[in-house]
Design a protein around this motif. Sequence first.
Motif, PDB file in Angstrom:
ATOM      1  N   GLU A  25     -60.205  64.093   7.469  1.00  0.00           N
ATOM      2  CA  GLU A  25     -61.348  63.829   8.548  1.00  0.00           C
ATOM      3  C   GLU A  25     -61.939  65.660   8.342  1.00  0.00           C
ATOM      4  N   THR A  26     -61.662  66.147   7.914  1.00  0.00           N
ATOM      5  CA  THR A  26     -61.909  67.445   7.640  1.00  0.00           C
ATOM      6  C   THR A  26     -63.354  67.458   6.536  1.00  0.00           C
ATOM      7  N   ARG A  27     -62.562  66.410   5.216  1.00  0.00           N
ATOM      8  CA  ARG A  27     -63.038  66.319   4.357  1.00  0.00           C
ATOM      9  C   ARG A  27     -64.791  65.091   4.384  1.00  0.00           C
ATOM     10  N   ALA A  28     -64.195  64.594   5.416  1.00  0.00           N
ATOM     11  CA  ALA A  28     -65.626  63.816   5.860  1.00  0.00           C
ATOM     12  C   ALA A  28     -66.708  64.451   6.974  1.00  0.00           C
ATOM     13  N   ALA A  29     -66.074  65.375   7.706  1.00  0.00           N
ATOM     14  CA  ALA A  29     -67.012  66.067   8.521  1.00  0.00           C
ATOM     15  C   ALA A  29     -68.121  67.321   7.339  1.00  0.00           C
ATOM     16  N   TYR A  30     -67.424  67.830   6.593  1.00  0.00           N
ATOM     17  CA  TYR A  30     -67.278  68.885   5.942  1.00  0.00           C
ATOM     18  C   TYR A  30     -68.460  69.025   4.690  1.00  0.00           C
ATOM     19  N   GLN A  31     -68.485  67.233   4.438  1.00  0.00           N
ATOM     20  CA  GLN A  31     -69.338  66.624   3.450  1.00  0.00           C
ATOM     21  C   GLN A  31     -71.101  65.875   4.632  1.00  0.00           C
ATOM     22  N   GLN A  32     -70.200  65.417   5.412  1.00  0.00           N
ATOM     23  CA  GLN A  32     -71.549  65.437   6.658  1.00  0.00           C
ATOM     24  C   GLN A  32     -72.186  66.378   6.989  1.00  0.00           C
ATOM     25  N   ALA A  33     -71.851  67.425   7.503  1.00  0.00           N
ATOM     26  CA  ALA A  33     -72.703  68.850   8.095  1.00  0.00           C
ATOM     27  C   ALA A  33     -72.908  69.186   6.222  1.00  0.00           C
ATOM     28  N   LEU A  34     -72.691  69.411   4.957  1.00  0.00           N
ATOM     29  CA  LEU A  34     -73.456  70.016   4.263  1.00  0.00           C
ATOM     30  C   LEU A  34     -74.326  69.238   3.699  1.00  0.00           C
ATOM     31  N   GLN A  35     -74.274  67.528   3.803  1.00  0.00           N
ATOM     32  CA  GLN A  35     -75.735  67.113   3.211  1.00  0.00           C
ATOM     33  C   GLN A  35     -76.888  67.665   4.523  1.00  0.00           C
ATOM     34  N   GLU A  36     -76.330  67.368   5.956  1.00  0.00           N
ATOM     35  CA  GLU A  36     -77.450  67.433   7.191  1.00  0.00           C
ATOM     36  C   GLU A  36     -78.383  68.694   6.639  1.00  0.00           C
ATOM     37  N   ALA A  37     -77.341  70.205   6.459  1.00  0.00           N
ATOM     38  CA  ALA A  37     -77.616  71.301   6.371  1.00  0.00           C
ATOM     39  C   ALA A  37     -78.766  71.636   4.958  1.00  0.00           C
ATOM     40  N   PHE A  38     -78.396  70.809   4.063  1.00  0.00           N
ATOM     41  CA  PHE A  38     -79.195  70.609   2.931  1.00  0.00           C
ATOM     42  C   PHE A  38     -80.434  70.514   2.899  1.00  0.00           C
ATOM     43  N   ASP A  39     -80.080  68.421   3.873  1.00  0.00           N
ATOM     44  CA  ASP A  39     -81.658  67.897   4.059  1.00  0.00           C
ATOM     45  C   ASP A  39     -82.063  68.632   4.662  1.00  0.00           C
ATOM     46  N   ALA A  40     -82.123  69.477   5.502  1.00  0.00           N
ATOM     47  CA  ALA A  40     -82.900  69.948   6.092  1.00  0.00           C
ATOM     48  C   ALA A  40     -83.177  71.226   5.358  1.00  0.00           C
ATOM     49  N   ASN A  41     -83.428  71.863   4.012  1.00  0.00           N
ATOM     50  CA  ASN A  41     -83.286  73.161   3.700  1.00  0.00           C
ATOM     51  C   ASN A  41     -83.089  74.452   4.021  1.00  0.00           C
ATOM     52  N   CYS A  42     -82.260  74.357   4.532  1.00  0.00           N
ATOM     53  CA  CYS A  42     -82.048  75.416   4.888  1.00  0.00           C
ATOM     54  C   CYS A  42     -81.964  77.210   3.909  1.00  0.00           C
ATOM     55  N   SER A  43     -82.096  77.685   4.759  1.00  0.00           N
ATOM     56  CA  SER A  43     -82.573  79.138   2.933  1.00  0.00           C
ATOM     57  C   SER A  43     -82.209  80.328   4.151  1.00  0.00           C
ATOM     58  N   THR A  44     -81.335  80.548   5.155  1.00  0.00           N
ATOM     59  CA  THR A  44     -80.780  81.640   5.459  1.00  0.00           C
ATOM     60  C   THR A  44     -79.619  81.016   6.605  1.00  0.00           C
ATOM     61  N   LEU A  45     -78.399  81.652   7.035  1.00  0.00           N
ATOM     62  CA  LEU A  45     -77.429  81.348   7.890  1.00  0.00           C
ATOM     63  C   LEU A  45     -77.825  80.649   9.142  1.00  0.00           C
ATOM     64  N   GLY A  46     -78.687  81.858   9.538  1.00  0.00           N
ATOM     65  CA  GLY A  46     -78.646  80.807  11.779  1.00  0.00           C
ATOM     66  C   GLY A  46     -79.556  79.892  11.314  1.00  0.00           C
ATOM     67  N   GLU A  47     -80.537  79.600   9.911  1.00  0.00           N
ATOM     68  CA  GLU A  47     -80.735  78.182  10.227  1.00  0.00           C
ATOM     69  C   GLU A  47     -79.638  76.812   9.476  1.00  0.00           C
TER      70      GLU A  47
END
Length: 412
Positions: A25-47
């Motif tokens: 569960e931890t691994r799956a949630a982390y991968q999803q969060a990483l992919q979504e934040a990366f796809d959103a092109n987050c460039s700051t901690l706040g984003e």
Amino acid sequence: MTELTKTLELKLVDPNAHKREKLRETRAAYQQALQEAFDANCSTLGEANDIVGDYHLSGYAKNALKRYVPQLTTTYGANELSDDHPVRFTNEGVKIDHKPENTIKWYVKIPHHEDYHLWVPAQPNPEQRDWLEAVIAGDADVGEGRLLKRKDTWYFHLIATRDIPLNSEVPAEERTPIGVDIGEASLVTVCHRDEHGSPTNPELWTDEGKTVRRLRKRYFTTMRRLQSRESERIADTFGDELWAQIDDILHTVTREVVEYAESVEAPVLVLEDLTYIQESMDYGDYMNRRLHGWGFAKLHAQITYKAVERGIPVATVDPRNTSQECHACGEGGTRPQQATFKCSNDACWIEEYQADINAALNIADRYLSGESRSREHENGDDSAEDGASLTGPQDSQADAETQQATLGMYAS
């Protein structure tokens, strides 16, 4: 004393069904969060926080993600993610416990969600026991933790930093520089000069270079065939086994390089500075792929941390033209064959010379000329070792993984 940072590996021992499910569960949630934040092109901690905050993860994993994603998008300019990334935790969430009275003596705390953590028995790398004991004793600083899975086995990586004493206080100018040339024909070549300035005791790991080239060629050929048949599971298993063979070769060679240095009085190992190599590496997609895939960074990092552990100082120099200049007269030359250097100076006593030894001597001489600087893992990881992923689809032992795993196998 010099500061050394190393990745410690612990194999998680037979987690029960409940803990395996929580790890998944931890691994799956982390991968999803990483992919979504990366796809959103987050460039700051706040984003990044706006996205990862809602995921079912511990605060330690979320905080690591908030720092990691902006690095990918701004520092490294990654344009895609690889299929798998280790779950990262900030150092506040990392804890190792030692129970010497138990059958299984080591335990790792894995943050799952908020105040819910999993304590899992673990088996450390025997060669890293002293590092783990230093962590328990408070003699080593703990950095980021990383949870990953290889096949059906879970592992936990811990970044640790400690002070290592050097064997001697010999001044830098009185040390014997040993040039280390990392190449493709000869995996590694080392050489130094004797008290009279004459090249002495060169050693080349040519057979190992041939073996690694053969294994890499087999890997890429077979992987293309398997992937074309959509045999992904077989391809992954084959790749893991083959890269394990290459890893064994790299570890053996780098250990022997350090043993060579120990046979020399007051040695300093001199390597080419990776910063310059990365800046100038623009030879087209094909050559870039070969150079990165060769594992240059991993060999570099393994030699460095193994030397420092033995108390042997390491320095780096600008690598420009080390393979194109004559070590005897300094004039330029050519390489009519991969292993041959031909000096262009008719007055030089050297007409032809072994190319890798010539480069190793030039690297050593740049230390003597005062061009070197100390190498103490200023990137905050060992490296791997990073260069770890520069040799294959492995885990993330260093910043080299960040560049390689995010850009894919053929990053340049």
